[in-house]
Design an enzyme around this catalytic site. Structure first.
Site, PDB file in Angstrom:
ATOM      1  N   TYR A  57       0.818  -1.210   0.000  1.00 27.86           N
ATOM      2  CA  TYR A  57       0.000   0.000   0.000  1.00 27.86           C
ATOM      3  C   TYR A  57       0.855   1.264   0.000  1.00 27.86           C
ATOM      4  O   TYR A  57       0.353   2.367   0.167  1.00 27.86           O
ATOM      5  CB  TYR A  57      -0.939   0.008   1.211  1.00 27.86           C
ATOM      6  CG  TYR A  57      -2.055  -1.001   1.128  1.00 27.86           C
ATOM      7  CD1 TYR A  57      -1.818  -2.295   0.688  1.00 27.86           C
ATOM      8  CD2 TYR A  57      -3.351  -0.673   1.483  1.00 27.86           C
ATOM      9  CE1 TYR A  57      -2.834  -3.226   0.606  1.00 27.86           C
ATOM     10  CE2 TYR A  57      -4.369  -1.606   1.409  1.00 27.86           C
ATOM     11  CZ  TYR A  57      -4.102  -2.878   0.977  1.00 27.86           C
ATOM     12  OH  TYR A  57      -5.116  -3.799   0.902  1.00 27.86           O
ATOM     13  N   LYS A  59       4.399 -14.359   4.982  1.00 28.29           N
ATOM     14  CA  LYS A  59       4.544 -15.299   3.867  1.00 28.29           C
ATOM     15  C   LYS A  59       6.036 -15.386   3.541  1.00 28.29           C
ATOM     16  O   LYS A  59       6.469 -15.130   2.417  1.00 28.29           O
ATOM     17  CB  LYS A  59       3.716 -14.809   2.664  1.00 28.29           C
ATOM     18  CG  LYS A  59       3.665 -15.745   1.484  1.00 28.29           C
ATOM     19  CD  LYS A  59       2.754 -16.931   1.690  1.00 28.29           C
ATOM     20  CE  LYS A  59       2.851 -17.870   0.486  1.00 28.29           C
ATOM     21  NZ  LYS A  59       2.095 -19.119   0.663  1.00 28.29           N
ATOM     22  N   ASP A  88      -1.602 -17.976   4.284  1.00 31.06           N
ATOM     23  CA  ASP A  88      -2.601 -18.845   3.645  1.00 31.06           C
ATOM     24  C   ASP A  88      -3.164 -19.869   4.625  1.00 31.06           C
ATOM     25  O   ASP A  88      -4.367 -20.086   4.703  1.00 31.06           O
ATOM     26  CB  ASP A  88      -2.043 -19.502   2.367  1.00 31.06           C
ATOM     27  CG  ASP A  88      -0.598 -19.946   2.496  1.00 31.06           C
ATOM     28  OD1 ASP A  88       0.002 -19.778   3.572  1.00 31.06           O
ATOM     29  OD2 ASP A  88      -0.059 -20.468   1.504  1.00 31.06           O
ATOM     30  N   ASP A 119      -5.546  -6.234   5.834  1.00 30.07           N
ATOM     31  CA  ASP A 119      -6.760  -5.772   5.165  1.00 30.07           C
ATOM     32  C   ASP A 119      -7.660  -6.965   4.839  1.00 30.07           C
ATOM     33  O   ASP A 119      -8.856  -6.987   5.145  1.00 30.07           O
ATOM     34  CB  ASP A 119      -6.357  -5.027   3.879  1.00 30.07           C
ATOM     35  CG  ASP A 119      -7.517  -4.266   3.265  1.00 30.07           C
ATOM     36  OD1 ASP A 119      -8.615  -4.250   3.853  1.00 30.07           O
ATOM     37  OD2 ASP A 119      -7.317  -3.686   2.169  1.00 30.07           O
ATOM     38  N   ASP A 144     -11.399  -8.468   6.918  1.00 33.02           N
ATOM     39  CA  ASP A 144     -12.714  -8.711   6.306  1.00 33.02           C
ATOM     40  C   ASP A 144     -13.116 -10.173   6.497  1.00 33.02           C
ATOM     41  O   ASP A 144     -14.280 -10.492   6.738  1.00 33.02           O
ATOM     42  CB  ASP A 144     -12.711  -8.379   4.805  1.00 33.02           C
ATOM     43  CG  ASP A 144     -13.011  -6.906   4.527  1.00 33.02           C
ATOM     44  OD1 ASP A 144     -12.615  -6.060   5.351  1.00 33.02           O
ATOM     45  OD2 ASP A 144     -13.634  -6.592   3.495  1.00 33.02           O
TER      46      ASP A 144
HETATM   47 MG    MG Z   1     -10.557  -3.342   3.510  1.00 32.01          MG
END
Ligand code: MG
Ligand code: NAI
Length: 329
Positions: A122, A169, A202, A226, A230
């Site tokens: 980001y 990762k 993962d 992020d 969710d």
């Molecule tokens: Mg989001």
């Protein structure tokens, strides 16, 4: 008499403005002296004024003691990423705690995701090299990694949490996640009372879906945080229940995890719980712990009684749910 704290309110697009209005009514009913100042941002603002995040909004956010944000639409990256960067809010706390009375996969789920908020994919370092090739640079620094690890362990210590899991990762992202993990391990040494473990993103995603009780506090880089937050929202009954706090050394911005939800905007269907919880987090941040608890208890009671929006199995509109919460305060 203490001075009223200045709060910059940025409702934004779609249900952002609806849930923010609900939150403001609850905050007003809390009795805490707050001075709200409204600012424009988002898609509508871009259309009307030519900028998704006007300078006046940014200045207002920088001047305020705390910011209450709703959601932006397609311009979310320009608005919220810029706000987080300018305010220096490097920590994103994203709790996912189930509520009594909400049908969901895991009624006892209680996870705190501590997401790094300034770098990773980001950081905005993208290039279109040719017509057919594009790249993005994953920025990971020692400073940001140490400070997010510290935030996670401090959160665990202050809130009686037992374990921190660093999610990464490193088997593929050998340089960037090696540095991230190095920082997490160093900080973990200073918190012997908090257990520390590591997990590949993962497999953590799979385990979260099958057994979220395996996790307590998760600390991770920006993109993984992020996505996993969710996912965690899905475990407890949806995005309408997930608030978040963006914290830095000087500023704090509170926002629901969800976006502008154009599919339900303008119909009074938006669940205001996430935004109302943001209001409670904001009060706690300003030191009004008792009033924050009052709001959280009233919200939980309203949800348990199904005095809630349709996504929670109730029959109320957004503002009616806010009124139900206020009635229980
Ligand atoms: Mg989001
Ligand atoms: P979204 O979070 O807006 O919606 C996802 C799904 O969850 C939709 O079906 C929506 O109806 C439902 N939902 C979300 N919040 C809800 C609530 N409070 N009550 C009931 N149902 C709720 O994510 P989506 O659809 O991927 O993105 C829509 C727009 O929002 C996009 O333009 C995106 O860029 C923007 N966005 C903005 C964010 C921000 O401002 N921080 C964060 C995420 C998305």
């Amino acid at each position: 008499m203490t001075m009223a704290a200045k709060i910059a309110v940025i409702p934004g697009d779609g249900i952002g403005s609806e849930v923010t209005e609900a939150c403001l009514q609850v905050l007003e009913a809390s009795g805490v002296a707050l001075e709200f100042q409204n600012y424009h941002a988002g898609d509508y603002c871009l259309e009307r004024f030519g900028r998704a995040l006007p300078e006046e909004t940014l200045a207002g956010a920088l001047e305020a003691q705390a910011v209450l944000f709703g959601a932006a639409g397609a311009s979310a990256a320009e608005v919220i990423l810029r706000l987080r960067a300018e305010l220096g809010t490097y920590v994103n706390l994203r709790p996912a705690k189930a509520f009594r009375g909400v049908e969901c996969l895991y009624p006892s789920c209680d996870i705190m995701i501590v997401r790094e908020n300034t770098e990773c994919l980001y950081a905005g370092i993208e290039s279109r090299l040719t017509a057919d090739v594009a790249t993005a640079t994953r920025l990971i620094t020692r400073g940001a990694s140490r400070r997010i690890a510290l935030s996670a362990f401090e959160y665990a210590r202050q809130n009686g949490r037992k374990k921190v899991t660093a999610v990464h990762k490193v088997n593929v992202l050998r340089k960037t996640d090696a540095l991230f993990l190095e920082c997490c391990r160093e900080v973990a040494k200073d918190y012997p009372q908090v257990a520390y473990e590591e997990g590949l993103v993962d497999s953590v995603a799979m385990r979260l879906v099958m057994d979220p009780s395996a996790y307590d506090v998760i600390v991770t880089t920006n993109l993984f945080g992020d996505i996993l937050s969710d996912l965690a929202a899905g475990l407890i009954g949806g995005l309408g229940l997930c608030p978040s706090a963006n914290l830095g050394d000087e500023h704090a911005l509170f926002e629901p995890v969800h976006g502008s939800a154009p599919d339900i905007a303008g119909q009074g269907l938006a669940n205001p719980s996430a935004s109302i919880m943001c209001g409670a987090m904001l009060l706690r941040h300003l030191g009004h712990t008792a009033q924050a608890e009052k709001i959280e208890k009233a919200l939980a009671a309203a949800i348990a009684a199904k005095e809630a929006t349709p996504d929670l199995g109730g029959g109320l509109k957004t503002m009616q749910m806010a009124q139900a919460v206020i009635a229980r305060m």
